[in-house]
Design an enzyme around this catalytic site. Structure first.
Site, PDB file in Angstrom:
ATOM      1  N   ARG A  21       2.960  94.422  42.870  1.00 48.75           N
ATOM      2  CA  ARG A  21       4.127  95.096  42.305  1.00 48.75           C
ATOM      3  C   ARG A  21       3.717  96.048  41.192  1.00 48.75           C
ATOM      4  O   ARG A  21       2.823  95.742  40.413  1.00 48.75           O
ATOM      5  CB  ARG A  21       5.105  94.048  41.752  1.00 48.75           C
ATOM      6  CG  ARG A  21       5.966  93.430  42.829  1.00 48.75           C
ATOM      7  CD  ARG A  21       6.680  92.194  42.365  1.00 48.75           C
ATOM      8  NE  ARG A  21       7.345  92.319  41.061  1.00 48.75           N
ATOM      9  CZ  ARG A  21       8.052  91.340  40.516  1.00 48.75           C
ATOM     10  NH1 ARG A  21       8.184  90.182  41.152  1.00 48.75           N
ATOM     11  NH2 ARG A  21       8.619  91.510  39.352  1.00 48.75           N
ATOM     12  N   LYS A  60       9.449  80.892  40.619  1.00 50.13           N
ATOM     13  CA  LYS A  60      10.775  80.834  41.252  1.00 50.13           C
ATOM     14  C   LYS A  60      10.725  81.283  42.706  1.00 50.13           C
ATOM     15  O   LYS A  60      11.235  80.613  43.600  1.00 50.13           O
ATOM     16  CB  LYS A  60      11.779  81.724  40.478  1.00 50.13           C
ATOM     17  CG  LYS A  60      11.930  81.387  39.006  1.00 50.13           C
ATOM     18  CD  LYS A  60      12.923  82.323  38.309  1.00 50.13           C
ATOM     19  CE  LYS A  60      12.507  83.785  38.291  1.00 50.13           C
ATOM     20  NZ  LYS A  60      11.298  84.080  37.491  1.00 50.13           N
ATOM     21  N   ARG A 101      20.636  86.422  34.736  1.00 51.95           N
ATOM     22  CA  ARG A 101      19.615  86.641  33.719  1.00 51.95           C
ATOM     23  C   ARG A 101      20.218  86.926  32.345  1.00 51.95           C
ATOM     24  O   ARG A 101      19.450  87.140  31.388  1.00 51.95           O
ATOM     25  CB  ARG A 101      18.764  87.845  34.123  1.00 51.95           C
ATOM     26  CG  ARG A 101      17.385  87.485  34.679  1.00 51.95           C
ATOM     27  CD  ARG A 101      16.709  88.798  35.068  1.00 51.95           C
ATOM     28  NE  ARG A 101      15.278  88.738  35.102  1.00 51.95           N
ATOM     29  CZ  ARG A 101      14.572  88.542  36.225  1.00 51.95           C
ATOM     30  NH1 ARG A 101      15.162  88.298  37.355  1.00 51.95           N
ATOM     31  NH2 ARG A 101      13.258  88.587  36.180  1.00 51.95           N
ATOM     32  N   ARG A 118       8.795  91.898  29.589  1.00 54.72           N
ATOM     33  CA  ARG A 118       9.543  90.987  30.463  1.00 54.72           C
ATOM     34  C   ARG A 118       9.732  89.634  29.798  1.00 54.72           C
ATOM     35  O   ARG A 118      10.795  89.015  29.915  1.00 54.72           O
ATOM     36  CB  ARG A 118       8.832  90.881  31.815  1.00 54.72           C
ATOM     37  CG  ARG A 118       9.032  92.152  32.640  1.00 54.72           C
ATOM     38  CD  ARG A 118       7.996  92.331  33.715  1.00 54.72           C
ATOM     39  NE  ARG A 118       8.117  91.348  34.775  1.00 54.72           N
ATOM     40  CZ  ARG A 118       7.203  91.180  35.726  1.00 54.72           C
ATOM     41  NH1 ARG A 118       6.105  91.924  35.733  1.00 54.72           N
ATOM     42  NH2 ARG A 118       7.391  90.280  36.656  1.00 54.72           N
ATOM     43  N   ARG A 157      -0.866  88.016  40.867  1.00 50.52           N
ATOM     44  CA  ARG A 157       0.082  87.888  41.989  1.00 50.52           C
ATOM     45  C   ARG A 157      -0.058  89.029  43.000  1.00 50.52           C
ATOM     46  O   ARG A 157      -0.183  90.187  42.630  1.00 50.52           O
ATOM     47  CB  ARG A 157       1.516  87.886  41.429  1.00 50.52           C
ATOM     48  CG  ARG A 157       2.583  88.103  42.498  1.00 50.52           C
ATOM     49  CD  ARG A 157       3.956  87.699  42.055  1.00 50.52           C
ATOM     50  NE  ARG A 157       4.488  88.447  40.934  1.00 50.52           N
ATOM     51  CZ  ARG A 157       5.596  88.105  40.297  1.00 50.52           C
ATOM     52  NH1 ARG A 157       6.281  87.025  40.649  1.00 50.52           N
ATOM     53  NH2 ARG A 157       6.016  88.833  39.275  1.00 50.52           N
TER      54      ARG A 157
HETATM   55  P1  ADP Z   1       8.476  84.284  39.899  1.00 59.25           P
HETATM   56  O1  ADP Z   1       9.241  84.446  41.202  1.00 59.25           O
HETATM   57  O2  ADP Z   1       9.088  83.241  39.021  1.00 59.25           O
HETATM   58  O3  ADP Z   1       8.271  85.585  39.189  1.00 59.25           O
HETATM   59  P2  ADP Z   1       6.197  83.660  41.633  1.00 59.25           P
HETATM   60  O4  ADP Z   1       6.727  82.576  42.481  1.00 59.25           O
HETATM   61  O5  ADP Z   1       6.054  85.005  42.237  1.00 59.25           O
HETATM   62  O6  ADP Z   1       7.034  83.745  40.261  1.00 59.25           O
HETATM   63  O7  ADP Z   1       4.774  83.175  41.062  1.00 59.25           O
HETATM   64  C1  ADP Z   1       3.935  84.041  40.296  1.00 59.25           C
HETATM   65  C2  ADP Z   1       2.487  83.896  40.769  1.00 59.25           C
HETATM   66  O8  ADP Z   1       1.990  82.602  40.388  1.00 59.25           O
HETATM   67  C3  ADP Z   1       2.288  83.991  42.276  1.00 59.25           C
HETATM   68  O9  ADP Z   1       1.089  84.698  42.525  1.00 59.25           O
HETATM   69  C4  ADP Z   1       2.195  82.534  42.755  1.00 59.25           C
HETATM   70  O10 ADP Z   1       1.293  82.422  43.850  1.00 59.25           O
HETATM   71  C5  ADP Z   1       1.619  81.837  41.529  1.00 59.25           C
HETATM   72  N1  ADP Z   1       2.200  80.485  41.315  1.00 59.25           N
HETATM   73  C6  ADP Z   1       3.473  80.078  41.569  1.00 59.25           C
HETATM   74  N2  ADP Z   1       3.647  78.774  41.211  1.00 59.25           N
HETATM   75  C7  ADP Z   1       2.445  78.360  40.709  1.00 59.25           C
HETATM   76  C8  ADP Z   1       1.973  77.094  40.176  1.00 59.25           C
HETATM   77  N3  ADP Z   1       2.781  76.025  40.089  1.00 59.25           N
HETATM   78  N4  ADP Z   1       0.684  77.046  39.748  1.00 59.25           N
HETATM   79  C9  ADP Z   1      -0.126  78.141  39.834  1.00 59.25           C
HETATM   80  N5  ADP Z   1       0.263  79.339  40.331  1.00 59.25           N
HETATM   81  C10 ADP Z   1       1.531  79.462  40.770  1.00 59.25           C
HETATM   82  P1  ADP Z   2      10.086  88.256  37.856  1.00 56.98           P
HETATM   83  O1  ADP Z   2      10.864  86.977  37.879  1.00 56.98           O
HETATM   84  O2  ADP Z   2       8.691  88.103  38.339  1.00 56.98           O
HETATM   85  O3  ADP Z   2      10.184  88.981  36.549  1.00 56.98           O
HETATM   86  P2  ADP Z   2      12.045  89.711  39.557  1.00 56.98           P
HETATM   87  O4  ADP Z   2      11.648  90.195  40.880  1.00 56.98           O
HETATM   88  O5  ADP Z   2      13.050  88.621  39.471  1.00 56.98           O
HETATM   89  O6  ADP Z   2      10.671  89.305  38.876  1.00 56.98           O
HETATM   90  O7  ADP Z   2      12.566  90.902  38.656  1.00 56.98           O
HETATM   91  C1  ADP Z   2      11.862  92.122  38.535  1.00 56.98           C
HETATM   92  C2  ADP Z   2      12.650  93.093  37.655  1.00 56.98           C
HETATM   93  O8  ADP Z   2      13.891  93.409  38.307  1.00 56.98           O
HETATM   94  C3  ADP Z   2      13.055  92.562  36.292  1.00 56.98           C
HETATM   95  O9  ADP Z   2      12.032  92.761  35.317  1.00 56.98           O
HETATM   96  C4  ADP Z   2      14.295  93.406  36.005  1.00 56.98           C
HETATM   97  O10 ADP Z   2      13.934  94.724  35.610  1.00 56.98           O
HETATM   98  C5  ADP Z   2      14.952  93.519  37.362  1.00 56.98           C
HETATM   99  N1  ADP Z   2      15.920  92.435  37.611  1.00 56.98           N
HETATM  100  C6  ADP Z   2      15.833  91.477  38.595  1.00 56.98           C
HETATM  101  N2  ADP Z   2      16.891  90.642  38.546  1.00 56.98           N
HETATM  102  C7  ADP Z   2      17.659  91.071  37.500  1.00 56.98           C
HETATM  103  C8  ADP Z   2      18.875  90.620  36.911  1.00 56.98           C
HETATM  104  N3  ADP Z   2      19.520  89.527  37.389  1.00 56.98           N
HETATM  105  N4  ADP Z   2      19.364  91.306  35.850  1.00 56.98           N
HETATM  106  C9  ADP Z   2      18.740  92.399  35.367  1.00 56.98           C
HETATM  107  N5  ADP Z   2      17.587  92.870  35.854  1.00 56.98           N
HETATM  108  C10 ADP Z   2      17.045  92.224  36.922  1.00 56.98           C
END
Ligand code: ADP
Ligand code: ADP
Ligand code: ZN
Length: 218
Positions: A161, A13, A88, A172, A127
């Site tokens: 992170r 995302k 979420r 998660r 990541r």
């Molecule tokens: P999210 O915001 O949904 O948690 P991220 O965009 O941070 O996910 O992506 C998680 C990790 O996977 C990052 O290190 C990113 O570089 C990698 N990544 C994102 N999209 C892809 C993809 N389509 N294929 C392989 N790796 C990806």
């Molecule tokens: P990812 O998509 O990689 O899990 P985010 O950065 O979106 O990472 O979220 C990290 C953490 O922040 C989540 O595991 C949760 O604890 C909190 N968080 C983020 N957005 C929300 C939300 N909309 N509602 C509740 N918790 C959230």
């Protein structure tokens, strides 16, 4: 154009939101980034969120709803926004509808980046981001062109992170399946849902997202 990007933790995302932000001049609204900023600033919200985030649990609905309500009132949100990591839960989705109605804003689409669980541990444990500009990388899937040097800003310090470890991934993912995935049908019911296969390479996913956005803004 106002859209939601949905999908599991590590689904891509944030990566895609940053690319779309550049391409379309929309703003990325990431509740995760906002909560991490609150933690770094040591605010009461940050203190409350830190323990929950480190355990892979969701932060209470009222907290994130409050953060998003404030953020949507800033003038740049009028250029169009990409919600990343919000809503979420069903309560957040309903609160978002009320907020948008009050502010006279409308949602143009909700796109699910679909990635099965078995991909997620590797995505999350690999990541990392640039410590200076925040650009995202991956040990295997998205390496900088020159090892150890950020493509975007030339920075040489990177960070990971606290919650990006194999232990918290399971909580998660559990939270995702129990609380977040159930809102996907909510958007399907409104005719707003589009699904993209998030296991494809980053540029292929981007191509499909821009295809969806270009079609719906015509
Ligand atoms: P999210 O915001 O949904 O948690 P991220 O965009 O941070 O996910 O992506 C998680 C990790 O996977 C990052 O290190 C990113 O570089 C990698 N990544 C994102 N999209 C892809 C993809 N389509 N294929 C392989 N790796 C990806
Ligand atoms: P990812 O998509 O990689 O899990 P985010 O950065 O979106 O990472 O979220 C990290 C953490 O922040 C989540 O595991 C949760 O604890 C909190 N968080 C983020 N957005 C929300 C939300 N909309 N509602 C509740 N918790 C959230
Ligand atoms: Zn950088």
């Amino acid at each position: 154009m106002n859209i939601i990007l949905m999908g599991p933790p590590g689904g891509g995302k944030g990566t895609q939101a940053k690319i779309l932000e550049e391409k379309y001049g929309m703003v990325q609204l990431s509740t995760g980034d906002m909560l991490r900023a609150a933690i770094a600033a040591g605010t009461p919200v940050g203190l409350e969120a830190k323990t929950l985030m480190d355990a892979g649990k969701l932060v209470p609905d009222q907290v994130v709803i409050g953060i998003i309500a404030e953020r949507l009132d800033q003038p740049d949100a009028r250029k169009g926004f990409i919600l990343d990591g919000f809503p979420r839960t069903t309560a957040q989705a309903e609160a978002l509808d009320r907020m948008l109605a009050e502010k006279g804003l409308k949602l143009d689409g909700a796109i699910e980046i679909r990635v099965p669980d078995e991909y997620i541990v590797e995505r999350i444990t690999g990541r990392y981001t640039c410590g200076k500009c925040g650009a995202g990388y991956h040990d295997k899937f998205q390496q900088p062109k020159v090892a150890g040097v950020c493509d975007s800003c030339g920075g040489t310090e990177f960070k990971r992170r606290d919650d990006d470890n194999a232990l918290t991934v399971k909580s998660r993912l559990d939270a995702y399946h129990a609380k977040t995935a159930p809102i996907i049908p909510y958007y399907d019911g409104k005719g707003l849902l589009r699904v993209v296969d998030g296991t494809q390479p980053i540029d292929v996913v981007t191509g499909q997202l821009t295809g969806i956005i270009d079609r719906s803004s015509r």
